[in-house]
Design an enzyme around this catalytic site. Structure first.
Site, PDB file in Angstrom:
ATOM      1  N   HIS A  58      37.464  29.565  42.330  1.00  0.00           N
ATOM      2  CA  HIS A  58      36.749  29.189  43.549  1.00  0.00           C
ATOM      3  C   HIS A  58      35.315  28.799  43.239  1.00  0.00           C
ATOM      4  O   HIS A  58      34.704  29.333  42.305  1.00  0.00           O
ATOM      5  CB  HIS A  58      36.742  30.348  44.563  1.00  0.00           C
ATOM      6  CG  HIS A  58      38.056  30.564  45.240  1.00  0.00           C
ATOM      7  ND1 HIS A  58      38.539  29.743  46.229  1.00  0.00           N
ATOM      8  CD2 HIS A  58      38.987  31.535  45.074  1.00  0.00           C
ATOM      9  CE1 HIS A  58      39.710  30.193  46.641  1.00  0.00           C
ATOM     10  NE2 HIS A  58      40.013  31.268  45.951  1.00  0.00           N
TER      11      HIS A  58
ATOM     12  N   HIS B 270      40.960  35.628  48.803  1.00  0.00           N
ATOM     13  CA  HIS B 270      40.612  36.861  48.087  1.00  0.00           C
ATOM     14  C   HIS B 270      39.287  37.413  48.628  1.00  0.00           C
ATOM     15  O   HIS B 270      39.153  38.620  48.874  1.00  0.00           O
ATOM     16  CB  HIS B 270      40.486  36.605  46.587  1.00  0.00           C
ATOM     17  CG  HIS B 270      41.751  36.790  45.824  1.00  0.00           C
ATOM     18  ND1 HIS B 270      42.762  35.858  45.826  1.00  0.00           N
ATOM     19  CD2 HIS B 270      42.178  37.814  45.026  1.00  0.00           C
ATOM     20  CE1 HIS B 270      43.758  36.287  45.063  1.00  0.00           C
ATOM     21  NE2 HIS B 270      43.421  37.478  44.564  1.00  0.00           N
TER      22      HIS B 270
END
Length: 419
Positions: free
Chosen positions: A233, A186
């Site tokens: 993350h 991302h």
């Protein structure tokens, strides 16, 4: 050696899931009742194996059906606001967690940031750019996007770092929970697309450079921060994704014109494109056991191959979507209500065609692949975990979507007078 040790300590510090949890608390996100006690119990645990529950057991001897990066504990009574994250249909894990938030604005803002790296955004952004703004720009953005995402997904399957442990992290999203964590694709996409958009459009379009820089900074920052906010993350994953995307841009930006020219003009370009992308897809499927990232990789490669082949057919048939050289530099100053209305109508009709293409190809390719390779298809989810099914399904389906994006839909617009 001293420098290496300092870098290793810094990397460990940035990978610490407690830093992710601290950022979430700063933004007003808290886990359910008992989360603090679960965090203390999880504090001494090591990394969790990707896609598998940890070995520890809860009281009573029952195992906790956890996903990637999940540590047992943290069950409690519902809080003020409960959200059920979007699940992936190919995984059995639920992973939804009750949580409270003091700022719904930040929740929706970072949800938007996450969507800037998801399929919904891509199926709206790239078509709008190609059909309504600048096909020349759109093709080059897709070339860069395909290579950035492919390299990022393959790197994940090579490094194999798990998602941040939960607890202490609150998982606000579980759709990609079975994938590995390093680097954040991302963050790579959220860095590569706005920077490539700035590099490719400045000078071709008339706008202030400061506007482009601010847009790229806000876009990149929103996507990167959203991945930490969602608990998917670590800070290190995001920083690595950001730097990795810049490195790939440095390599591919100077040659993107040559790649696009090859796709358009070389006689045997479609054969080479299809073979190369398919070979890359097969290679990516050999890097690790099954996870949703493998299908996503085949999907990205198929889309890139379809767009390149559609561009080649356009060029061979003389269907030019690019703006004539005498109209450069382009400007948005001529935007009128009529032009805007036609742009929205093109987007609406075109996306419907793309979605219909996707549904039709999915209905055809999965049963066909199962029949050819003699794989039972009563349970489609299990069948799609086989490379013989998932690779041709994703590659062919999204290859046709990409081909429709570049050739079939523009032909339809020309036929109905919307070109």
């Amino acid at each position: 050696m001293a420098l290496c040790r300092r870098l290793a300590r810094l990397a460990a510090h940035l990978q610490d899931p407690r830093k992710v949890a601290a950022f979430q608390r700063l933004c007003g996100v808290e886990g359910p009742s008992g989360w603090a006690d679960a965090e203390q119990r999880a504090g001494g645990r090591g990394a969790v194996v990707n896609g598998a529950p940890p070995g520890a057991e809860q009281a009573g001897g029952q195992r906790h059906p956890a996903g990637n990066g999940t540590v047992p504990g943290g069950a409690g009574s519902p809080q003020r606001w409960r959200r059920r994250p979007r699940r992936n249909s190919l995984t059995e894990e639920d992973g939804s967690q009750e949580f409270t938030t003091r700022s719904r604005f930040l929740y929706y803002l970072f949800s938007l940031g996450t969507e800037l790296g998801n399929e919904l955004f891509y199926i709206l952004f790239f078509p709008f750019c190609i059909w309504n703004l600048d096909a020349w720009l759109g093709r080059r953005l897709i070339i860069i996007w395909v290579w950035v995402m492919y390299v990022g997904q393959c790197t994940k399957d090579v490094i194999r770092w798990p998602r941040p442990a939960s607890p202490p992290v609150v998982k606000l999203e579980v759709f990609y929970n079975s994938e590995y964590s390093m680097p954040s694709t991302h963050a790579m996409s959220g860095t590569a697309i706005p920077l490539a958009l700035l590099l490719l459009s400045y000078g071709r379009w008339q706008y202030p450079l400061m506007f482009g820089l601010i847009l790229a900074f806000c876009w990149c920052s929103l996507v990167c921060c959203s991945r930490i906010y969602m608990g998917m993350h670590s800070i290190l994953d995001v920083i690595a994704g950001f730097l990795y995307a810049i490195l790939i841009l440095v390599v591919f930006h100077p040659v993107v014109d040559q790649i696009d020219n090859f796709n358009l003009t070389y006689k045997y370009a479609p054969l080479i494109i299809i073979s190369l992308h398919l070979a890359l897809g097969i290679f990516s499927f050999t890097l690790d056991t099954w996870s949703t990232s493998r299908g996503d990789t085949a999907q990205i490669l198929g889309c890139g191959a379809g767009v390149a082949c559609g561009s080649h057919v356009n060029y061979m048939m003389g269907l030019q979507l690019d703006s004539p050289p005498e109209t450069l530099p382009l400007s948005l100053s001529s935007l009128t209500v009529t032009v805007f209305g036609k742009a929205i109508l093109r987007l609406l009709i075109g996306v419907i065609v793309l979605l219909l293409t996707k549904v039709a190809m999915k209905k055809a390719t999965i049963p066909l692949a199962c029949k050819i390779f003699r794989i039972p298809h009563a349970d489609v989810r299990k069948a799609r975990q086989r490379m013989e099914v998932e690779l041709p399904y994703r590659y062919i389906t999204y290859g046709m979507v990409g081909f429709s994006l570049m050739f079939i839909v523009p032909c339809l617009f020309h036929f109905i007078g919307l070109s």
